[in-house]
Design an enzyme around this catalytic site. Structure first.
Site, PDB file in Angstrom:
ATOM      1  N   ASP A   1       0.824  -1.209   0.000  1.00  0.00           N
ATOM      2  CA  ASP A   1       0.000   0.000   0.000  1.00  0.00           C
ATOM      3  C   ASP A   1       0.862   1.266   0.000  1.00  0.00           C
ATOM      4  O   ASP A   1       0.544   2.248  -0.664  1.00  0.00           O
ATOM      5  CB  ASP A   1      -0.917   0.023   1.232  1.00  0.00           C
ATOM      6  CG  ASP A   1      -1.958  -1.089   1.153  1.00  0.00           C
ATOM      7  OD1 ASP A   1      -1.954  -1.823   0.139  1.00  0.00           O
ATOM      8  OD2 ASP A   1      -2.750  -1.219   2.107  1.00  0.00           O
ATOM      9  N   ALA A   2       1.953   1.225   0.760  1.00  0.00           N
ATOM     10  CA  ALA A   2       2.793   2.419   0.887  1.00  0.00           C
ATOM     11  C   ALA A   2       3.372   2.827  -0.465  1.00  0.00           C
ATOM     12  O   ALA A   2       3.484   4.014  -0.782  1.00  0.00           O
ATOM     13  CB  ALA A   2       3.916   2.162   1.882  1.00  0.00           C
TER      14      ALA A   2
ATOM     15  N   LEU B   1     -37.201  -6.293 -14.239  1.00  0.00           N
ATOM     16  CA  LEU B   1     -37.210  -7.754 -14.306  1.00  0.00           C
ATOM     17  C   LEU B   1     -38.563  -8.276 -13.839  1.00  0.00           C
ATOM     18  O   LEU B   1     -39.112  -7.783 -12.854  1.00  0.00           O
ATOM     19  CB  LEU B   1     -36.136  -8.306 -13.369  1.00  0.00           C
ATOM     20  CG  LEU B   1     -34.690  -8.216 -13.835  1.00  0.00           C
ATOM     21  CD1 LEU B   1     -33.743  -8.466 -12.670  1.00  0.00           C
ATOM     22  CD2 LEU B   1     -34.438  -9.229 -14.943  1.00  0.00           C
TER      23      LEU B   1
ATOM     24  N   GLU C   1     -27.549 -15.893 -12.493  1.00  0.00           N
ATOM     25  CA  GLU C   1     -26.740 -14.933 -11.730  1.00  0.00           C
ATOM     26  C   GLU C   1     -27.355 -14.711 -10.360  1.00  0.00           C
ATOM     27  O   GLU C   1     -28.560 -14.764 -10.209  1.00  0.00           O
ATOM     28  CB  GLU C   1     -26.716 -13.571 -12.457  1.00  0.00           C
ATOM     29  CG  GLU C   1     -26.403 -13.673 -13.930  1.00  0.00           C
ATOM     30  CD  GLU C   1     -26.482 -12.327 -14.667  1.00  0.00           C
ATOM     31  OE1 GLU C   1     -26.875 -11.328 -14.047  1.00  0.00           O
ATOM     32  OE2 GLU C   1     -26.138 -12.316 -15.857  1.00  0.00           O
TER      33      GLU C   1
ATOM     34  N   LYS D   1     -28.864 -12.386  -7.667  1.00  0.00           N
ATOM     35  CA  LYS D   1     -29.495 -11.074  -7.820  1.00  0.00           C
ATOM     36  C   LYS D   1     -29.011 -10.172  -6.692  1.00  0.00           C
ATOM     37  O   LYS D   1     -29.488 -10.230  -5.564  1.00  0.00           O
ATOM     38  CB  LYS D   1     -31.013 -11.197  -7.797  1.00  0.00           C
ATOM     39  CG  LYS D   1     -31.691  -9.884  -8.082  1.00  0.00           C
ATOM     40  CD  LYS D   1     -33.162 -10.056  -8.371  1.00  0.00           C
ATOM     41  CE  LYS D   1     -33.821  -8.730  -8.683  1.00  0.00           C
ATOM     42  NZ  LYS D   1     -33.721  -7.776  -7.576  1.00  0.00           N
TER      43      LYS D   1
ATOM     44  N   ASP E   1     -28.409  -7.273  -4.215  1.00  0.00           N
ATOM     45  CA  ASP E   1     -29.373  -6.347  -3.643  1.00  0.00           C
ATOM     46  C   ASP E   1     -28.704  -4.992  -3.444  1.00  0.00           C
ATOM     47  O   ASP E   1     -28.291  -4.624  -2.356  1.00  0.00           O
ATOM     48  CB  ASP E   1     -29.881  -6.908  -2.308  1.00  0.00           C
ATOM     49  CG  ASP E   1     -31.211  -6.299  -1.929  1.00  0.00           C
ATOM     50  OD1 ASP E   1     -31.771  -5.535  -2.738  1.00  0.00           O
ATOM     51  OD2 ASP E   1     -31.684  -6.596  -0.822  1.00  0.00           O
TER      52      ASP E   1
ATOM     53  N   GLU F   1     -24.667  -3.300 -10.820  1.00  0.00           N
ATOM     54  CA  GLU F   1     -25.243  -3.008  -9.511  1.00  0.00           C
ATOM     55  C   GLU F   1     -24.142  -2.475  -8.603  1.00  0.00           C
ATOM     56  O   GLU F   1     -23.052  -3.027  -8.548  1.00  0.00           O
ATOM     57  CB  GLU F   1     -25.802  -4.324  -8.953  1.00  0.00           C
ATOM     58  CG  GLU F   1     -26.879  -4.211  -7.954  1.00  0.00           C
ATOM     59  CD  GLU F   1     -28.280  -4.056  -8.546  1.00  0.00           C
ATOM     60  OE1 GLU F   1     -29.209  -3.933  -7.754  1.00  0.00           O
ATOM     61  OE2 GLU F   1     -28.450  -4.043  -9.788  1.00  0.00           O
TER      62      GLU F   1
ATOM     63  N   TYR G   1     -20.554  -4.274  -9.550  1.00  0.00           N
ATOM     64  CA  TYR G   1     -20.535  -5.526 -10.301  1.00  0.00           C
ATOM     65  C   TYR G   1     -21.294  -5.318 -11.604  1.00  0.00           C
ATOM     66  O   TYR G   1     -22.435  -4.847 -11.586  1.00  0.00           O
ATOM     67  CB  TYR G   1     -21.229  -6.647  -9.513  1.00  0.00           C
ATOM     68  CG  TYR G   1     -20.371  -7.257  -8.433  1.00  0.00           C
ATOM     69  CD1 TYR G   1     -19.513  -8.310  -8.731  1.00  0.00           C
ATOM     70  CD2 TYR G   1     -20.427  -6.788  -7.134  1.00  0.00           C
ATOM     71  CE1 TYR G   1     -18.731  -8.884  -7.745  1.00  0.00           C
ATOM     72  CE2 TYR G   1     -19.641  -7.360  -6.132  1.00  0.00           C
ATOM     73  CZ  TYR G   1     -18.794  -8.407  -6.446  1.00  0.00           C
ATOM     74  OH  TYR G   1     -18.021  -8.975  -5.477  1.00  0.00           O
TER      75      TYR G   1
ATOM     76  N   LYS H   1     -37.098 -14.876  -6.847  1.00  0.00           N
ATOM     77  CA  LYS H   1     -36.805 -14.223  -5.568  1.00  0.00           C
ATOM     78  C   LYS H   1     -36.844 -15.205  -4.400  1.00  0.00           C
ATOM     79  O   LYS H   1     -37.629 -16.148  -4.387  1.00  0.00           O
ATOM     80  CB  LYS H   1     -37.840 -13.115  -5.307  1.00  0.00           C
ATOM     81  CG  LYS H   1     -37.890 -12.058  -6.392  1.00  0.00           C
ATOM     82  CD  LYS H   1     -36.867 -10.982  -6.179  1.00  0.00           C
ATOM     83  CE  LYS H   1     -37.344  -9.928  -5.271  1.00  0.00           C
ATOM     84  NZ  LYS H   1     -37.806  -8.696  -5.755  1.00  0.00           N
TER      85      LYS H   1
ATOM     86  N   CYS I   1     -33.870  -7.825  38.726  1.00  0.00           N
ATOM     87  CA  CYS I   1     -34.101  -8.951  37.833  1.00  0.00           C
ATOM     88  C   CYS I   1     -35.574  -9.355  37.906  1.00  0.00           C
ATOM     89  O   CYS I   1     -36.099  -9.580  38.996  1.00  0.00           O
ATOM     90  CB  CYS I   1     -33.214 -10.126  38.253  1.00  0.00           C
ATOM     91  SG  CYS I   1     -33.630 -11.657  37.382  1.00  0.00           S
TER      92      CYS I   1
ATOM     93  N   CYS J   1     -35.701 -13.038  39.741  1.00  0.00           N
ATOM     94  CA  CYS J   1     -35.328 -13.300  41.134  1.00  0.00           C
ATOM     95  C   CYS J   1     -35.267 -12.041  41.992  1.00  0.00           C
ATOM     96  O   CYS J   1     -35.053 -12.134  43.198  1.00  0.00           O
ATOM     97  CB  CYS J   1     -33.993 -14.044  41.195  1.00  0.00           C
ATOM     98  SG  CYS J   1     -32.579 -13.007  40.805  1.00  0.00           S
TER      99      CYS J   1
ATOM    100  N   CYS K   1     -28.160  -9.806  35.632  1.00  0.00           N
ATOM    101  CA  CYS K   1     -28.723 -10.077  36.949  1.00  0.00           C
ATOM    102  C   CYS K   1     -27.570 -10.508  37.834  1.00  0.00           C
ATOM    103  O   CYS K   1     -26.767 -11.352  37.447  1.00  0.00           O
ATOM    104  CB  CYS K   1     -29.757 -11.194  36.836  1.00  0.00           C
ATOM    105  SG  CYS K   1     -30.106 -12.002  38.405  1.00  0.00           S
TER     106      CYS K   1
ATOM    107  N   CYS L   1     -30.702 -17.049  41.095  1.00  0.00           N
ATOM    108  CA  CYS L   1     -31.731 -16.674  40.126  1.00  0.00           C
ATOM    109  C   CYS L   1     -32.238 -17.929  39.397  1.00  0.00           C
ATOM    110  O   CYS L   1     -31.465 -18.643  38.756  1.00  0.00           O
ATOM    111  CB  CYS L   1     -31.159 -15.693  39.112  1.00  0.00           C
ATOM    112  SG  CYS L   1     -32.330 -15.203  37.844  1.00  0.00           S
TER     113      CYS L   1
HETATM  114  O1  D41 Z   1     -28.000  -8.536  -9.759  1.00  0.00           O
HETATM  115  C1  D41 Z   1     -28.935  -7.824 -10.116  1.00  0.00           C
HETATM  116  N1  D41 Z   1     -29.536  -7.045  -9.260  1.00  0.00           N
HETATM  117  C2  D41 Z   1     -29.380  -7.830 -11.548  1.00  0.00           C
HETATM  118  C3  D41 Z   1     -30.310  -6.887 -11.961  1.00  0.00           C
HETATM  119  C4  D41 Z   1     -28.887  -8.762 -12.478  1.00  0.00           C
HETATM  120  N2  D41 Z   1     -27.970  -9.693 -12.126  1.00  0.00           N
HETATM  121  N3  D41 Z   1     -29.321  -8.729 -13.754  1.00  0.00           N
HETATM  122  C5  D41 Z   1     -30.227  -7.805 -14.168  1.00  0.00           C
HETATM  123  N4  D41 Z   1     -30.635  -7.822 -15.452  1.00  0.00           N
HETATM  124  C6  D41 Z   1     -31.530  -6.944 -15.883  1.00  0.00           C
HETATM  125  C7  D41 Z   1     -31.972  -6.992 -17.305  1.00  0.00           C
HETATM  126  C8  D41 Z   1     -32.184  -8.404 -17.738  1.00  0.00           C
HETATM  127  C9  D41 Z   1     -33.272  -6.248 -17.488  1.00  0.00           C
HETATM  128  C10 D41 Z   1     -30.916  -6.366 -18.140  1.00  0.00           C
HETATM  129  C11 D41 Z   1     -30.754  -6.831 -13.269  1.00  0.00           C
HETATM  130  C12 D41 Z   1     -31.685  -5.909 -13.797  1.00  0.00           C
HETATM  131  N5  D41 Z   1     -32.047  -5.989 -15.094  1.00  0.00           N
HETATM  132  C13 D41 Z   1     -32.317  -4.843 -13.031  1.00  0.00           C
HETATM  133  N6  D41 Z   1     -31.838  -4.248 -11.974  1.00  0.00           N
HETATM  134  C14 D41 Z   1     -32.710  -3.324 -11.572  1.00  0.00           C
HETATM  135  C15 D41 Z   1     -33.769  -3.325 -12.407  1.00  0.00           C
HETATM  136  C16 D41 Z   1     -33.529  -4.273 -13.331  1.00  0.00           C
END
Ligand code: D41
Length: 674
Positions: free
Chosen positions: A35-36, A85, A115, A117, A119, A175, A225, A316, A410, A413, A428, A434
C-alpha cells in the site's frame, strides 16, 4: 530542461501504473505492491499534476475524489431504457417462464446464464474511447440521476477500460452494492459518530450514492458488479450473454464469480438452491437469482412486454423483512445472567416462518433504533439467526407508544441488575440464586453436546426448578421414579425413559463434562483443549491463571473465568455431588502437550479484515500450527475472505475450497468465546 512532452509522457506512465495496481487490488484482489508504494506513486502523480494542471486528464487516478459538492444531481435520459425484471416467487412461475421461452423460440432445452441477484442499486456507466464519462442511477428506467462524481470514487469502477478492443462508446450496466462486512463496519462508525444507522446494505449503498459531496461517498465501502450492456448492441461483441460477461471482465470490470451457465428448468432450479445455500456465505446481500436466456439472438427475438424482457426472470427468495407491530417488550434472563429485551410481535410470516418474537439485543440497541411498545417495526430474519427488529417505521408511530427501560431488579429473582462499564449487556447479579440462570445452566448441562440427557427438555426443566424438585444439575441424578412420573404430561413410560437417559449420561468424557459445567468463556473447543492438556479434572480445578494460560487458546480472560469458577465453593460442591452420583469419564493420557489444532492446514487470506490486521491473523493461525500461503491452489484448505475480495475468492470457489468469512475466522481463532 524537461520538455512538456516528456512531462506528459511521464504523467501517462504514472497513470497507467497506478491504474494497473488499482485494478489488481480492487478487481482482481491480487495486489502486487505494498500500500505504501501505491500511495507514493499517487503522491508523485499529484505533485506533478499540480505543477502542470493543464495536463490532468479525466481518467487520471487522482481524479477519483476531489470534485466539489453539488447543489443537486442533473437528470439524465437513458438512450436505451433500463428495463425491469419480471419476478417469480415459486418453482411454478419459473416453470411457466421456461415453457413460454421454449414455445416462443421452438428450442427444446434452453441454455440460461444464472446470476445471483445482487441487492444494491442499478447503475449505468457510459465509456467513450474507453474513458468513463457518465455514471447514472436507473431512476424510473427512462431517466435517472447523474451521479458521475460519486461513481468515480468507487475503486472497482475503472476510470479507463482495459484492453485495445473496447467499443468507441459503450454503456455498461450493473449493480452498486455495499458488502455485508463493509455495511457492518459503516454502521459501527456511524454509531460512534452518532449519525444515521442504515437498515440494510441496500439502503446504505443508496444513501452513499445520493450524497452531493463525493468525499462522503468516497469513504463508503462500495463495489460495482457489471451484469450487462445498454447502449451498444451486445451482439456486436458476443453471441452469448455469458461470453459478453467475459468481455466485461476483460475490460477490467468486476463480474460476480457466482454466475453459472445452466441448462433448462432443472438447471435453473438447481442453481436457485445452490445459491440459497450459499447465501449467508456470500460477501454481498442478494434477494434471489436471475435467469437470462444465454443466446443473444434468441434474446432479441423474444423481445419484451411492457418494460420487462421476456428472456429474463428474477427468482426471488422469500422476503426476509416484513412489517409488524410491537405488542410488548419482555426481558429474558440468560445462563450468565444477561438480560435480553425481546419484542413480542403480532405474528408475521418472514423468510418462510412465522415470527412472534424478535431480539432487541440490549438497552443501547433499543435507544439507537428508538423502538417503543406500540411501534410498527421492520422485522428481519437472515439465515438461521434469531429474528431481530431492524428499524422502526416512524411514519406509522401512534401517539401512545411506551418507552422501554431496563429494570433495576431482575424480573425473575429480584436481584440487583448491574451493567459494567464497556459492556453492552445488563446482568442479573443473582447468579445461581436466580431461577432463570439456574434453569439455563441446567438446560445447558443436559444439552446434546454436553451431558446429552435425552428427553430432558425446556418445559420439564422449568417444572422441575419451579416446583423446587431440583436446585442444580446434580439434583437431576437424585430424582426418583415417583417424583418424575408425578409431573405434568409425564407418563410412566416417559418417566422411565428419562431415568434411563440420566443413567446413560453418567458415563461421559472429560471434555463434555467440562463443557457441561457452563463456565463462562469455555465453549466446546476450550473444554477439549483443557481436557487434552491436563488429562484429569483435579489439576484443572487447582490450576492458577498462569498454568491455565499454558493451554492453547486460553488467554488471560478465559483463564480468569475458569479459575474464578473453580474457586467458587458452590461450584465445587455441585461437582462433588455429581461425582458422588456416579458421573465418570476416562482420564486422558497426556503425552503430546499443547497440541496444534490447525497443524497441517494451509490458509490463504484475501480482502481486508475488519477486526484485526492480516498480519495479526497470520500470526494467530501460525501459532495454532497452520501455514499461511499467498496464493490459492489445490493444497489450500481454507480461504479467509475479507472485505473486497476478488480473484482468490473466485479461485477458491472454482476449486471447491471452503471459504471462511471474518466471523467464522474469529470463532476459529477464539473458540472459547461463546
Ligand atoms: O443482480 C442484479 N440485481 C441484476 C439486476 C442482475 N444480475 N441482472 C439484471 N438484469 C436486468 C436486465 C435483464 C433487465 C438487463 C438486473 C436488472 N435488469 C435490473 N436491476 C434493476 C432493475 C432491473
Amino acid at each position: 530542461m524537461t520538455s512538456k512532452k516528456d512531462i506528459a509522457s511521464k504523467l501517462q506512465q504514472l497513470r497507467d501504473t497506478i491504474s494497473l495496481h488499482n485494478y489488481r487490488y480492487y478487481v482482481l484482489d491480487a495486489p502486487e505492491i505494498p500500500d505504501a508504494e501505491y500511495d507514493r506513486l499517487l503522491r508523485e502523480l499529484q505533485t506533478l499534476e499540480s505543477a502542470y494542471p493543464e495536463l490532468i486528464t479525466p481518467d487520471s487516478p487522482s481524479q477519483r475524489v476531489g470534485a466539489a459538492p453539488l447543489k443537486e444531481f442533473a437528470e439524465v435520459t437513458h438512450a436505451v431504457p433500463m428495463l425491469s425484471l419480471n419476478n417469480a416467487f415459486n418453482d411454478q412461475e419459473v416453470e411457466d417462464f421456461d415453457r413460454r421461452v421454449r414455445e416462443r423460440s421452438g428450442v427444446s432445452e434452453v441454455v440460461y446464464t444464472a446470476e445471483p441477484k445482487l441487492d444494491g442499486l442499478a447503475i449505468s456507466l457510459v465509456y467513450e474511447n474507453a474513458v468513463l464519462v457518465r455514471g447514472a442511477t436507473r431512476g424510473d428506467g427512462y431517466s435517472g440521476e447523474d451521479v458521475t462524481q460519486n461513481i468515480r470514487t468507487i475503486h472497482s469502477v475503472p476510470l479507463r477500460l482495459l484492453g485495445a478492443a473496447v467499443p468507441r462508446r459503450i454503456e455498461i450496466r450493473g449493480e452498486v452494492i455495499m458488502t455485508k462486512q463493509g455495511f457492518a463496519k459503516l454502521n459501527q462508525d456511524q454509531q460512534h459518530k452518532q449519525e444515521k444507522i442504515f437498515a440494510n446494505p441496500r439502503n446504505a449503498a443508496a444513501g452513499s450514492l445520493r450524497q452531493l459531496d463525493p468525499r462522503i461517498t468516497a469513504a463508503r465501502p462500495l463495489v460495482f458488479y457489471a451484469y450487462g450492456i445498454g447502449e451498444i448492441a451486445a451482439n456486436e461483441l458476443s453471441r452469448q450473454h455469458s461470453d459478453m460477461l467475459k468481455h466485461l471482465q476483460s475490460y477490467g470490470l468486476r463480474v460476480s464469480p457466482d454466475i453459472q451457465v445452466v441448462t433448462g428448468l432443472q438447471g435453473c432450479i438447481e442453481y436457485y438452491h445452490y445459491i440459497a445455500n450459499k447465501r449467508d456465505a456470500l460477501e454481498y446481500a442478494i434477494d434471489g437469482v436471475v435467469y437470462k436466456v444465454d443466446d443473444l439472438q434468441l434474446q432479441e427475438s423474444l423481445g419484451f412486454v411492457s418494460r420487462a424482457p421476456r428472456w429474463a426472470l428474477a427468482h426471488k427468495f422469500p422476503a426476509q423483512e416484513e412489517m409488524t407491530r410491537v405488542l410488548a417488550i419482555d426481558i429474558q434472563v440468560g445462563r450468565t445472567g444477561t438480560l435480553t429485551p425481546v419484542a413480542r410481535l403480532e405474528p408475521v410470516f418472514v423468510g418462510g416462518v412465522t415470527v412472534t418474537n424478535a431480539t432487541l439485543h440490549n438497552q443501547d440497541e433499543i435507544e439507537r433504533k428508538d423502538v417503543r411498545v406500540g411501534d410498527t417495526v421492520i422485522v428481519r430474519r437472515a439465515g438461521d439467526v434469531i429474528p431481530e427488529v431492524a428499524s422502526v417505521v416512524l411514519s406509522q408511530r401512534p401517539g401512545d407508544t411506551v418507552l422501554f427501560k431496563m429494570p433495576a431488579q431482575c424480573p425473575v429473582c429480584g436481584s440487583q441488575v448491574i451493567r459494567l462499564e464497556n459492556e453492552a449487556a445488563a446482568r442479573c447479579s443473582g447468579g445461581l440464586f436466580c431461577a432463570a440462570q439456574r434453569k439455563q445452566a441446567i438446560k445447558h448441562f443436559a444439552g446434546r453436546r454436553a451431558m446429552d440427557i435425552e428427553g430432558l427438555g425446556e418445559k420439564l426443566i422449568d417444572q422441575l426448578v419451579d416446583t423446587g424438585m431440583i436446585h442444580d444439575s446434580a439434583d437431576l441424578y437424585l430424582l426418583g421414579f415417583e417424583q418424575i412420573a408425578g409431573l405434568e404430561r409425564m407418563g410412566d413410560k416417559s418417566a422411565q425413559n428419562l431415568l434411563d437417559a440420566l443413567q446413560k449420561s453418567k458415563s461421559t468424557t472429560l471434555p463434555r463434562f467440562l463443557f457441561a459445567l457452563g463456565i463462562r468463556q469455555v465453549g466446546e473447543s476450550t473444554a477439549k483443549a483443557l481436557a487434552l492438556y491436563f488429562g484429569k479434572l483435579a489439576p484443572i480445578m487447582q490450576a492458577d491463571v498462569i498454568m491455565l494460560q499454558q493451554v492453547p487458546d486460553v488467554g488471560p480472560v478465559v483463564a480468569q473465568s475458569i479459575a474464578s469458577f473453580f474457586a467458587e465453593p458452590h461450584n465445587r460442591g455441585v461437582i462433588e455431588k455429581l461425582r458422588h452420583c456416579g458421573i465418570h469419564w476416562p482420564d486422558i493420557e497426556v503425552t503430546a502437550r499443547a497440541p496444534l489444532p490447525l497443524k497441517g492446514k494451509t490458509f490463504v487470506i484475501t480482502g481486508s479484515l475488519v477486526s484485526m490486521g492480516r498480519e495479526a491473523v497470520k500470526e494467530r493461525l501460525e501459532a495454532l500450527g497452520a501455514k499461511v500461503s499467498g496464493s490459492v491452489s489445490k493444497k489450500t484448505d481454507y480461504v479467509i475472505v475479507g472485505v473486497d475480495p476478488g480473484s482468490k475468492a473466485s479461485k477458491a470457489q472454482e476449486l471447491g475450497i471452503p471459504i471462511l468469512e471474518e466471523a467464522k475466522l474469529l470463532a476459529l481463532l477464539n473458540p472459547g468465546n461463546d
